[in-house]
Each structure stands twice: as structure tokens, then as C-alpha cells.
Design a protein around this motif. Structure first.
Motif: not given
Ligand code: B12
Lengths: 258, 461
Positions: A15, A17, B232, B362-363, B413
């Protein structure tokens, strides 16, 4: 269902970001950038917060305290918007904040205009459109909002805009540049036509083109074309023209990154 | 009449799988979708010059069809679906769409007769119901729109679809302003109303012609949010806001099946796993195989419960490995072969979980669409299934809860920005009324004033 162990996830994806996030919160970062003037500060802050009522209240107070409504456009409204634009460029705030701030700023400008008979001087006029046959207009709306937020007067021709309408608008408005947005490989050819018709009429001005389907190679094929990838590039191109002239070659050197 | 879903098709999330659904759909030439095997669905676009005349367009689609069918036979693929997403000329001139369908189907019949390959043709009509400045959902263009379905159905299309646009004018305004109520109103209320109307009519056309009313997608809204949200590092929209829009979209796209559609849902409906959990209809999905059309952050996960596996769209032209349609349909077919092998070996649930887990963290978007969580969003929808507004709101709230739990587990996250956006959406949602009539009248007042292009007559209001 199967699941991954917490410690296994990093090997599968990153991640970036989250890993790269700035330490400072947006509010803290904004606080550092506001002008300190007692009258200006609350207006700039209200712009950042996108609160149009507070913007108007702030303007009223400043005018009552003797500030000139037209001067306030630059000193307070544009300065507040400058804070917002910088934070967006730095990746600290996101687009919806910019849009809400822009709405609040435009309300503020309208209010200032009602307080005087003077006419404010915009930074320049820009004609925006979406290519003929194409209805994808969100990118263009973002471009138009960011340009307005930077003090440009935008003549928005909307979507699915016939080539001749663009030519007419350019002749009538004499803008410092035109922008075109196209999201379909089938519609972007209209840009070439616009280019040719403008040149036929002896009009030479930068034609900034962008949108999902458009790429630098395509835009380089016609004389007036300048390619921009992000909506904020439209503002940068306009600023470059205001500051450094409208030489297409120079613009391409600056903005053609690929 | 539309009959709303108030219960789940599956008793538990773990029962959902690729290549299998509760209500398989027979279509075209020997094909049964969701009946124990996954099938590739190829989608393509003609080269720009081909749109100049009807003859050129028909010729282009003949080339595309022949190329794709030939490649399927060359590599021994047992089944394939071809999807033709109309270019504007084909829907505005319904006889063009009909001519293309006829030409394609003729070729597919030849291949079916000669080799026995199971195949079906989907035509996705363009939602042409707009003029330059406004949506015109119910105006003059409606009859042309319906005629386009009719012509395709009469001339060889087996599956009818559309990517409809109801509610888009309010949504476009709201999504750029983090306006939660507007997103909910545009997708969940206005979008659902328009879906109920058009899909009742499309289902009638399908029935009359003995073809399948397949399904829709909230491309116009939820995918717009997903694209604005981007990768991202993009900073145009929080991915947490995008997934809330997606969850709302599930209730909206579900309306097609309530009005008579039977699936397979459209490939770009990333909300389809939620819809499958509720309705049991077969779904098409796209992911890593649609990188030719766009990027997303869940390329494997979307395969988890698909019945058709798609490439979204690719322009027809040459590549080193053949024409683009040949390259992409081949990739799709090998993916299907892998899924179908796992089904035969009794390993399908493992493969499904591997696909899901490779993107689940991932998201936040992938996290909520992971089939176990998608199922929960489905449950939130059917809880108030009778009411388009309440079910959309439930879906949105459940989505926020799911993301919150993911964060608490430490595995998902979020950036601070995403966290804040989520908190804002959640607070907005909690502040909304439970009275759908009140929500409607509040929103009508607000958006009539704020959104210049919003015309209530588009929704019969
Ligand atoms: C949302 C969407 C729609 C919505 C549009 C809603 C709206 N109000 O705009 C709806 C549902 C209406 C729609 C309809 C159609 N769509 Co559509 N759509 C999309 C989608 C999913 C996202 C587009 C989007 O909004 N992106 C987000 C915005 C913000 O991005 P953007 O406009 O590019 O702008 C950014 C930059 O490019 C830049 N920028 C933009 N302009 C400018 C200008 C300048 C000067 C600068 C510097 C920068 C700049 O700023 C923005 C932010 O940084 C794309 C998928 C994709 N891969 O792009 C398909 C896509 C564009 N659509 C496609 C198609 C085929 C259609 C339809 C024909 C479908 C149909 N059969 O009906 C119709 C088109 C009707 C028509 N005549 O136009 C295809 C186009 C294929 C092609 N031929 O090229 C795509 C690529 C999908 C695909 N892979 O097949 N669509």
C-alpha cells in the motif's frame, strides 16, 4: 474461507499510499499557508473549508472595515484558493475539497461584484469543450472548475460540441487558449479539424487537449496541440501562457513528458 | 410488475463459486451460463474509420467475429460469448444494430454447426436517451432506444444488455463534492427508478422474441467513481468513498432482475458479486483481462464468482499474436480452462479463495467486494428489499462497517485521508432520515436548485 496471515500480506502487495503519507494533517498544512491579516485570514480559511456562508460573512466584515471589494477578490479569495491549489498539488488534499472551495470562491466573487460598480479583471479567458460526439464530460468539468478556481474566466461550451461552435467561440471570445477533452478514440479526431479550421482562419493559439483517449503522440500531430495529462496541467499551461507567452514549441517542451 | 428481493439466494457466502449459479441461463447455440462451467466473453470495438457507413461497420464486425471464433476453435475452447457494445450509430439507427447482429450470428452459426462450439451473442445497446445538454430518459428517444433492442433481438442477439444512465446528472455533481446524500439519491433512488422502468420494457422485448434479458451495470456512476478514484497514488477521490458508491450501486443494478432480467449481468458491474448473492443469477466479470481497457486494483478478485469472464473492450487491430480480439479471447479462454479444471478436481473453492485473497487487502474496494463481505452487503440490501432508498442506505452503512472491521483487524490499511473520508460518509449516512418520502422531497428541493441539468420529468416526478 482461507485467509492470509498478517505478516504475509506485505509480500503480496504494498500500500504505497499508506507508506508514503505525509506527516502533517491537511488542516495543519493549510494553517501554515493562510495570510496573517486579521480580515483576510477568516476568508481564506472559509475558502479552504468550502463554507460559502462564512466566506460571505468574512467579506462583509472586511468591507465594513474599509477593504475594497475588488481588491478582496485577489487578496482574500484568490489567496485562499491558492492555499487550496497548493495543497492539492502537493497531494495533501483531494479533488472534492478543491471543488467545494471553488464553489465557495465563485460565490465570494459574485458577492464582491454586487458591492461595487467596478468590474474585476480576470486573469484571462479560456474556452473549454468536449469533442463532438463525446458525452464524457467529468474530466472537462474538473478542468473548468480548476481554471475558474485559478482566476480564469471560463467559457464552457459543454459536451458533444460541434467543431464550428468551437471556432465561433474562439473568434468571438478571443481566449488565451482553448481546451478540448475526448475520452473516445472515435471522437478525438475532431481536434484535428478544429486545429485546421483555426489555422485556415489565421488564428493561432494554444489548443490544450486531454482526456482518457488522448495521448501526446496524437496531439503532437497538429500544429496547435499541447497535451496535458492531468486536469491541473490545464491550469499550469494557462499560467505558463500568461507568464511566458503562447509559443507552442515552448509549451510542448514544458508539458510533453513522454 | 417488479418483485423486490427480500431474501438471499445463497444460504452462505461459501456456497458461491465461479462457473456456477442458482439460476443458470440457457442462451444462443447450446450454451448454458452458470451451469457448472465458466465461459469467456469477448468484447471489442470497431476501428474509428469503420463507423462511417453501415456496410463498413457490418464488415468490421464480420472480421471480428470470424477472427474470434477461429481462434477459439484453434485452441480447443468449448464455449464463448461475444459481446457487441453498440457504437452510437448502431443504437441511433436500430437497423444498423440489427444488421450487425445478423451478420455476426450467421458466422457463429457456421462455427457451431461445423464444430459444435457452444456460443451466444450479447448486444449491449447504447443508452442514447440524452440530447446535448440534458438526459432525456423518457422523451422522444425512448422509442428509438426500445427499437434498438427489438431489432437486435429479431436479428440474432441472444442476450440483451445496456449500461443505463438514470440518476447520472445528480451523481456527477455529487461525486465531485463528497455529497453523500446526492450519491445515494442519484444511484440508489433515481437510478433504481429508471432501471425499473427500462428493464420491464426490455424484458418484454426479450420475451416476445424468445431471447434473454441479460442485465445492466452501474458503469455510469459506480465505475465513474472507481475511475476518478484511480490507483493508489491518485488524489481525486477517496477509495473509501468509491466503494460506498459501489455498494449503493448493487441495489440499483439489482432492479434489472426484479423487473424480469435473468442474467448474465454485465462484465463491468463490479457490484455483481453482491447481486449474485441476492439473486442467484449468473454474472459476467472483468479484471486482469481488461487491462486493455482500464486499470483497477482487484484484477484477480473479480474472478472469484464469475460465470462469464470478460476483457471489457479492445479496439480491433493487429498485434504480434494475431488481431487483438484473438489475443484477448485466447487469454480469457485459458483463464476459464483453469477455473473449469479446478471445478473438475474439486479444488474450485481453493482457487476462488486464492483469487480473492490476492487482492482482498490491496484496497478498500476489493476488500468489500471479496465474496464473504459482498455477501454481507447483500444481506443489508434484502433487509429492506422493498424500499430502494432504505436498501441503498443499508448497503452503504454496511460497507462502512465492513471497512472499519478490516482496519481493526490490522490487515486492511487505509491512509488518513481514506479514513477521514470514510468517517464523513458514515456520519452523513447516520444523519439521514429513515423516511423515504422525506428523503425524496428533501433531495428534490435541494438538487433542483443546485444541479442545473436535473429535470424531474425524466423520472416521472
Ligand atoms: C464514466 C464513463 C461513462 C459515463 C460518462 C459520464 C460523464 N458524465 O462523463 C457514461 C455512462 C455516460 C458513458 C457512456 C459511454 N461510454 Co464511457 N466511460 C466511462 C469511463 C468508465 C470513465 C470515464 C471517466 O469519467 N473518467 C474519469 C475522468 C475524470 O477522466 P478524464 O475525463 O480522462 O479526465 C482526466 C484527465 O484526462 C484530465 N483531462 C481531461 N480533459 C482534459 C483537458 C485538458 C486540456 C487537460 C490538460 C487535461 C484533461 O483531467 C481529468 C483528471 O485528471 C470510461 C473508462 C475509461 N477507461 O476511461 C468509459 C469509456 C470512455 N466509455 C466508452 C464508451 C464506448 C462509451 C459509450 C459509447 C458506451 C455505449 N455503448 O453507450 C458511451 C458514449 C456515449 C457518447 N457518445 O459519448 C469507452 C470508449 C472506447 C473508445 N472508443 O475509445 C471507454 C474507454 C470504456 C471502454 N474501455 O470501453 N461512459
Amino acid at each position: 474461507m482461507l485467509d492470509l496471515k498478517l505478516e504475509d500480506i506485505d509480500g503480496i502487495l504494498v500500500r504505497y499510499n499508506v507508506a508514503l503519507e505525509k506527516e502533517m494533517t491537511p488542516d495543519e498544512a493549510a494553517e501554515e499557508l493562510y495570510p496573517k491579516d486579521e480580515q483576510i485570514y477568516p476568508i481564506a480559511k472559509a475558502i479552504y473549508e468550502g463554507e460559502e456562508d462564512d466566506v460571505i460573512d468574512g467579506l462583509k466584515a472586511a468591507i465594513d472595515a474599509g477593504k475594497d471589494p475588488i481588491a478582496l477578490i485577489n487578496e482574500a479569495l484568490m489567496t485562499g484558493m491558492g492555499v487550496v491549489s497548493k495543497l492539492y498539488d502537493d497531494g495533501i488534499i483531494f479533488l472534492p475539497n478543491v471543488m467545494m472551495s471553488a464553489d465557495a470562491m465563485l460565490d465570494g466573487i459574485e458577492f464582491c461584484k454586487t458591492q461595487t460598480t467596478e468590474v474585476p479583471e480576470p486573469r484571462g479567458k479560456i474556452v473549454c469543450h468536449v469533442a463532438e460526439g463525446d458525452v464524457h464530460d467529468i474530466g472537462k468539468n474538473i478542468v473548468a472548475a480548476l481554471l475558474r478556481a485559478s482566476g480564469y474566466e471560463v467559457v464552457d461550451l459543454g459536451r458533444d460540441c460541434p467543431v464550428d461552435e468551437v471556432i465561433e467561440a474562439v473568434e468571438k471570445e478571443k481566449p488565451l487558449m482553448v481546451t478540448g477533452t475526448a475520452l473516445m478514440t472515435t471522437t478525438m479526431y475532431a481536434f484535428k479539424e478544429i486545429n485546421d479550421k483555426l489555422l485556415e482562419k489565421g488564428i493561432k493559439l494554444p489548443f490544450a487537449c486531454g482526456g482518457g483517449a488522448v495521448n501526446q503522440d496524437f496531439v503532437s500531430q497538429y500544429d496547435l496541440g499541447v497535451y496535458g495529462e492531468e486536469a491541473s496541467d490545464a491550469v499550469k499551461i494557462a499560467n505558463f501562457i500568461v507568464g511566458g507567452g503562447d509559443d507552442i514549441e515552448k509549451l510542448r517542451e514544458e508539458f510533453h513528458k513522454h | 410488475m417488479v418483485k423486490k428481493y427480500t431474501s438471499m439466494a445463497y444460504a452462505k457466502a461459501d456456497d458461491m463459486l465461479f462457473g456456477n449459479c442458482k439460476f443458470p441461463v440457457k442462451a444462443g447455440l447450446g450454451l448454458e451460463i452458470g451451469a457448472g462451467y465458466a465461459t469467456p466473453e469477448l468484447n471489442y470495438a470497431p476501428r474509428p474509420q469503420a463507423g462511417k457507413s453501415k456496410e463498413k461497420l457490418v464488415k468490421e464486425y464480420e472480421r471480428i467475429t470470424t477472427d474470434a471464433m477461429a481462434r477459439m476453435v484453434q485452441i480447443g475452447a468449448p464455449s464463448v460469448v461475444l459481446e457487441t457494445e453498440h457504437v452510437e450509430q448502431m443504437s441511433n439507427n436500430p437497423e444498423w444494430g440489427g444488421a450487425v447482429a445478423h451478420a455476426q450470428k450467421t458466422i457463429m452459426e457456421e462455427y457451431h454447426d461445423e464444430y459444435g462450439i457452444k456460443c451466444a451473442l450479447r448486444h449491449t445497446i447504447g443508452d442514447i436517451r440524452e440530447d446535448r445538454d440534458y438526459l432525456q430518459l423518457r422523451g422522444d428517444k425512448y422509442s428509438v432506444f426500445m427499437e434498438a433492442f427489438e431489432q437486435c433481438a429479431q436479428n440474432g442477439a441472444d442476450l440483451l444488455s445496456v449500461e443505463s444512465m438514470g440518476g447520472k446528472e445528480v451523481f456527477d455533481y455529487s461525486i465531485l463534492r463528497n455529497d453523500t446524500a446526492g450519491i445515494l439519491f442519484g444511484i440508489g433512488v433515481l437510478g433504481s427508478m429508471d432501471m425499473e422502468m427500462i428493464w420491464s420494457d426490455i424484458a418484454d422485448v426479450a420475451k416476445k422474441n424468445g431471447v434473454v434479458a441479460a442485465g445492466d451495470t452501474d458503469c455510469a456512476q459506480a465505475n465513474t467513481a472507481m475511475f476518478i478514484a484511480g490507483g493508489l497514488l491518485d488524489k481525486n477521490l477517496a477509495h473509501t468513498t468509491a466503494i460506498v458508491a459501489r455498494s449503493i450501486a448493487a441495489g440499483r443494478s439489482l432492479c434489472a432482475y426484479e423487473a424480469g432480467a435473468t442474467g448474465p449481468g454485465k462484465d463491468c458491474g463490479y457490484e455483481n458479486t453482491i447481486i449474485k448473492s441476492i439473486s442467484g443469477v449468473p454474472i459476467s466479470q472483468e479484471g486482469k483481462t481488461s487491462t486493455c481497457a482500464h486499470s483497477d486494483v482487484m484484477g484477480n478478485l473479480t474472478m472469484q464468482c464469475c460465470d462469464l469472464w470478460s476483457n471489457e473492450s479492445v479496439e480491433y487491430h493487429g498485434e504480434f499474436g494475431g488481431t487483438t480480439v484473438q489475443c484477448w479471447v485466447e487469454t480469457l479462454a485459458y483463464d476459464c480452462s483453469m477455473m473449469n479444471t479446478s471445478l473438475k478436481l474439486g479444488k474450485a473453492k481453493d482457487l476462488r479463495d486464492i483469487l480473492t485473497l490476492s487482492d482482498k487487502y490491496r484496497d478498500p474496494q476489493g476488500y468489500v467486494l471479496a465474496y464473504d463481505n459482498a455477501y454481507r452487503v447483500g444481506q443489508a440490501i434484502v433487509k429492506d428489499g422493498e424500499d430502494n432508498y432504505l436498501r441503498a442506505k443499508n448497503a452503504a452503512i454496511e460497507c462502512c462497517n465492513i471497512v472499519g472491521e478490516g482496519v481493526a483487524s490490522g490487515k486492511l490499511k487505509l491512509t488518513r485521508f481514506e479514513t477521514n473520508a470514510l468517517a464523513k460518509v458514515k456520519a452523513d449516512l447516520e444523519g439521514l432520515t429513515d423516511d423515504s418520502d422525506k428523503f425524496m422531497s428533501d433531495c428534490l428541493t435541494k438538487y433542483k436548485e443546485e444541479v442545473a441539468v436535473f429535470r424531474t420529468e425524466n423520472y416521472g416526478l
